[in-house]
Design a protein around this motif. Structure first.
Motif, PDB file in Angstrom:
ATOM      1  N   VAL A 581       0.842  -1.207   0.000  1.00  6.44           N
ATOM      2  CA  VAL A 581       0.000   0.000   0.000  1.00  6.44           C
ATOM      3  C   VAL A 581       0.872   1.250   0.000  1.00  6.44           C
ATOM      4  CG1 VAL A 581      -1.725   1.282   1.300  1.00  6.44           C
ATOM      5  CG2 VAL A 581      -1.885  -1.197   1.154  1.00  6.44           C
ATOM      6  N   GLY A 584       2.561   1.503  -3.335  1.00  8.44           N
ATOM      7  CA  GLY A 584       1.640   1.942  -4.377  1.00  8.44           C
ATOM      8  C   GLY A 584       1.384   3.436  -4.334  1.00  8.44           C
ATOM      9  N   ARG A 585       1.240   3.993  -3.140  1.00 12.27           N
ATOM     10  CA  ARG A 585       1.034   5.446  -3.039  1.00 12.27           C
ATOM     11  C   ARG A 585       2.231   6.198  -3.613  1.00 12.27           C
ATOM     12  NH1 ARG A 585      -0.905   5.638   3.317  1.00 12.27           N
ATOM     13  NH2 ARG A 585      -2.848   4.445   3.072  1.00 12.27           N
ATOM     14  N   GLN A 612      -4.182  -2.175  -2.484  1.00 12.57           N
ATOM     15  CA  GLN A 612      -4.377  -0.746  -2.710  1.00 12.57           C
ATOM     16  C   GLN A 612      -5.834  -0.407  -2.971  1.00 12.57           C
ATOM     17  OE1 GLN A 612      -1.051   0.103  -5.638  1.00 12.57           O
ATOM     18  NE2 GLN A 612      -1.503   2.149  -4.847  1.00 12.57           N
ATOM     19  N   ASP A 615      -7.646   0.192   0.014  1.00 17.55           N
ATOM     20  CA  ASP A 615      -7.127   1.297   0.837  1.00 17.55           C
ATOM     21  C   ASP A 615      -8.086   2.484   0.738  1.00 17.55           C
ATOM     22  OD1 ASP A 615      -5.644   3.112   2.247  1.00 17.55           O
ATOM     23  OD2 ASP A 615      -4.238   3.528   0.608  1.00 17.55           O
ATOM     24  N   LEU A 618      -6.946   5.619  -1.344  1.00  8.71           N
ATOM     25  CA  LEU A 618      -6.519   5.528  -2.741  1.00  8.71           C
ATOM     26  C   LEU A 618      -6.976   6.743  -3.538  1.00  8.71           C
ATOM     27  CD1 LEU A 618      -5.303   4.095  -5.167  1.00  8.71           C
ATOM     28  CD2 LEU A 618      -7.454   2.822  -5.424  1.00  8.71           C
TER      29      LEU A 618
END
Length: 796
Positions: A581, A584-585, A612, A615, A618
């Motif tokens: 996560v 990915g951000r 993600q 999340d 997102l």
């Protein structure tokens, strides 16, 4: 080293050490009226009128013929005034409108007036008294001072003040009459005043202390008596009394209720006839020995139900020191014992399934391995359910509890009576098979895998789970409890990573692999912190124009020891640990920051993991990255896989629609490799479908691959979706895709993935042999970057 002061030292420390401190007492607000009444009552008890008459009459007698008519009239008037003011005070105190504190103030004022009048009379008498009467007059002054002061000890400061006024007035009169001859009398008066000062303050201290402590003790006794009465009648405990023969005396209603008998039957009943269960022998032994006892647990039957009492008692002796019986109290501890038994059970058993818990499992293994760990022959089966989280997420936790209970029941039905089944928590179970080797463990595991996999009925729905099992043997794999459990856990994890719904037998190499994997987890977190991750970009080519239309961001890890690691070496670990996560951000922010330096016609594609998509941050992350970079939303393309849509479909679709409202393009990646469903394409209008490389690899040689690709391209064309072919590495594949109408392609035929700083090098790259120049992107359309930047994130 500091020590706690002894009690007597504390008492000494709390005793007032000054005379002024003797007059200060802590009186609670609700005690002020009562204490004022106590002080006033003491003043009322003194015969003031008689005292005034006697001392004025005595003064006239001492003066004799020396008393002038004016002096006699003054004394008489002062006496009458004192008597009349006393009568007035008594009438005022009887008024309902007067409170005790006001009455005390009135008495103090009247006493001050009487004292001043007496002081004036003494001063006058001293001035006119003959020499032979002065000694008698001095004696009268001292006697009157003492009596008046003692009569006013509840007003100590006033009493001392009036005594000093009388002494000073008398001395002043003597000085007027005799001059320095009055000095010896002054010494006597000062000694008397000093003694009175000390005496009055101490007497007041004893008066106030006794009154306050007596009242509070009485209040405490009343409270205690009230509590005892309520305790005896309504409390969970009750008092009891028996005579020398053991017969019950004066049973309370609570005692009768607890024993299940009425008062008539209880009175005179032998207590020993009630108590006949467990602990009764010790109870009777204590009674016969006439020894005090405390909290002795005994059982008895009341109305057919077993109850437990805790009895305390002490022998009672008569005035002639003869034994008179017993007194004590009884507490019903039935609920407490039941609760303790429940707590003890919960400490060793799982509340949901009734199986042994981890604590009892460890105790069982310790007993089996304690005496002869090298000879103990055990097989430990470490079981973890597969698919249990999906049931919790889709059907709810109540359904998950039903599954756990059913699995526990099935496991118990499969083991032998001497085997041990425990639940460690969550969806993990352990079976300890006694006197079992590898062959019998394998046979048991096969039965467990088949039994657990059978469908379960939950209300009107069916649910199905599987399990992964790790096998650890003692003493082959471990001879201690901790090592045996760890070996089973490691073997179970190996079964999980091998495809689930299977088992694995522990091998030392598994431990090495697990250690390496855990080290990889730690290194990955360090990579995020130290900037070891970087985004590489692979171009997407338009097969119609041959020009680059955008780039897909791909992840690379510059490990300080292992070198460049491809995504397949760490993405799975990142997903399991949740680091994905955060990665990915960062990937979204970094990809958009790089895209901001490209021409407006170029898009950037970023892969999004299932974690993600769950999340909640997102969408805010995408919005913030777009705003920070200034990139138009339509240039960002987020790629998701089909497997993501298998669960939480409604939630996923809601997030996708939010992204589409922003203007972000959504692509369905690896189409055809997962659980493909045309319903996905109907539920959400994807902007692009990406055909997986497994169909492209054999596109030129296998007709089934050609048919699948043509079908996907036709379907996408009807739905107005762009198609991209992944993994194009040969000219035959390229020509087939162009002939079938594919929109875009990417692969090694055009370019490997490169860091953002090296994308400009493609302008000097020559076309592979035989590659039509028309498909190469014109140089002026490529982005240019003059510096190489290290990246920390990515998804694919």
């Amino acid at each position: 080293m500091f020590r706690t002061p002894r009690l007597e030292h504390q008492l000494i420390a709390e005793t007032p050490i000054t005379l002024a401190a003797l007059t200060r007492h802590v009186v609670e607000p609700d005690e002020a009226e009562w204490f004022a009444r106590c002080r006033a009552d003491f003043l009322r008890s003194f015969p003031v009128s008689l005292f005034e008459c006697v001392r004025y009459a005595t003064l006239l007698c001492v003066m004799g013929n020396a008393a002038s008519p004016a002096f006699a009239w003054f004394v008489t008037l002062a006496c009458l005034t004192a008597v009349l003011t006393q009568i007035a005070v008594l009438r005022m105190e009887t008024s309902a409108r007067t409170d005790e504190r006001s009455a005390l103030s009135y008495r103090a004022g009247v006493m001050a007036l009487r004292g001043i009048a007496w002081a004036v009379a003494l001063a006058c008498a001293a001035m006119i008294a003959p020499a032979e009467a002065r000694s008698d007059l001095t004696g009268l002054v001292i006697a009157a001072m003492t009596m008046a002061s003692i009569a006013a000890i509840t007003l100590p400061w006033l009493a001392v003040g009036l005594a000093l006024i009388q002494a000073i007035s008398f001395y002043a009169g003597l000085v007027f009459a005799t001059g320095k001859l009055a000095n010896p009398t002054l010494a006597v008066l000062l000694m008397t005043a000093t003694f009175l000062h000390w005496s009055i303050f101490n007497l007041y201290y004893m008066f106030a202390t006794r009154r306050i402590r007596t009242k509070r003790l009485a209040q405490s006794n009343e409270t205690i008596q009230l509590v005892l009465n309520q305790y005896d009648d309504e409390g969970s405990d009750w008092l009891y009394e028996i005579d020398a023969d053991g017969c019950i005396l004066n049973p309370s209603s609570r005692f009768c209720t607890a024993a299940g008998l009425d008062e008539a039957r209880m009175r005179g009943l032998l207590l020993s006839t009630l108590i006949r269960g467990e602990g009764s022998g010790e109870f009777h032994k204590r009674l016969n020995a006439r020894e005090p006892f405390r909290a002795l647990s005994v059982s008895l039957v009341v109305n057919g139900v077993e109850r437990w009492w805790a009895i305390s008692g002490r022998p009672v002796m008569a005035k002639d020191n003869a034994f008179a019986g017993w007194r004590g109290f009884i507490a019903d501890i039935t609920e407490a014992r039941n609760a303790a038994a429940q707590v003890a059970w919960m400490a060793h058993y799982d509340a949901l399934t009734g199986l042994a818990n981890r604590s009892l499992l460890q105790a069982h293994l310790e007993r089996r391995l304690a005496h002869s760990p090298d000879r103990a022959r055990l097989a430990l089966l470490y079981i973890d359910l597969d698919g249990f989280k999906e049931i919790n997420d889709t059907l709810g936790h109540d359904a998950g509890d039903v599954v756990l209970n059913e699995v526990a029941h099935r496991l118990q039905s499969l083991v032998r009576p001497r085997d041990f089944v425990a639940r460690l928590g969550g969806d993990e179970f352990v079976i300890v098979a006694d006197d079992a080797g590898e062959a019998s463990a394998r046979a048991m595991v096969d039965r467990i895998l088949a039994s657990v996999a059978e469908p379960m009925q939950i209300d009107d729905r069916h649910a199905q789970v599987g399990c992964s099992i790790g096998i650890a043997l003692a003493p082959q794999h471990a001879t201690s409890v901790a090592d045996l459990l760890q070996a089973g856990d490691i073997a179970m994890y190996k079964a999980k990573t091998s495809g689930r719904h299977c088992y694995a037998i522990f091998h030392p190499d598994m431990q090495t692999h697990l250690r390496e994997r855990r080290q990889l987890e730690l290194d990955l977190r360090t990579a995020m912190r130290d900037g070891q991750l970087e985004l590489y970009y692979q171009p997407l080519l338009d097969l119609t124009t041959g020009q680059t239309t955008g780039y897909e961001a791909l992840m690379r890890w510059h490990h300080p020891e292992a070198g460049l690691i491809q995504p397949s070496g760490f993405i799975a670990v990142a997903e399991e640990t949740g680091v994905i996560v955060e990665i990915g951000r960062w990937a979204i922010r970094t990809a958009l920051a790089d895209a901001a330096t490209w021409p407006e016609t170029f898009s950037v594609a970023v892969n999004v993991s299932p974690a993600q998509m769950r999340d909640p941050h997102l969408v805010p992350t995408v919005v913030a990255a777009l705003a920070s970079s200034g990139v138009s939303p339509h240039r960002l393309e987020l790629e998701i896989t089909e497997n993501l849509l298998l669960r939480d479909t409604d939630e996923i679709m809601a997030i996708l629609h939010q992204l589409r409202l922003i203007g972000v393009r959504i692509a369905l990646d690896d189409f055809g490799t997962g659980y493909s469903s045309l319903n996905y394409l109907r539920s959400f209008p994807f902007d692009k479908i990406k055909i997986d490389r497994c169909f492209i690899a054999e596109l030129a040689t296998r007709e089934d691959c050609q048919a699948i690709v043509r079908s996907v391209l036709s379907l996408a064309g009807e739905l107005n979706m762009v198609t991209t072919a992944e993994g194009v590495e040969g000219l035959e594949q390229l020509e087939a895709l162009r002939a079938s109408g594919c929109d875009q392609a990417q692969g090694y035929l055009f370019s490997h993935a490169l860091p953002a700083g090296e994308l400009a090098l493609q302008r000097q790259t020559q076309a592979p042999a035989g590659l039509p120049a028309a498909i190469l992107p014109p140089a002026e359309t490529l982005p240019h970057s003059t510096s190489k930047r290290t990246r920390r994130a990515g998804i694919k």
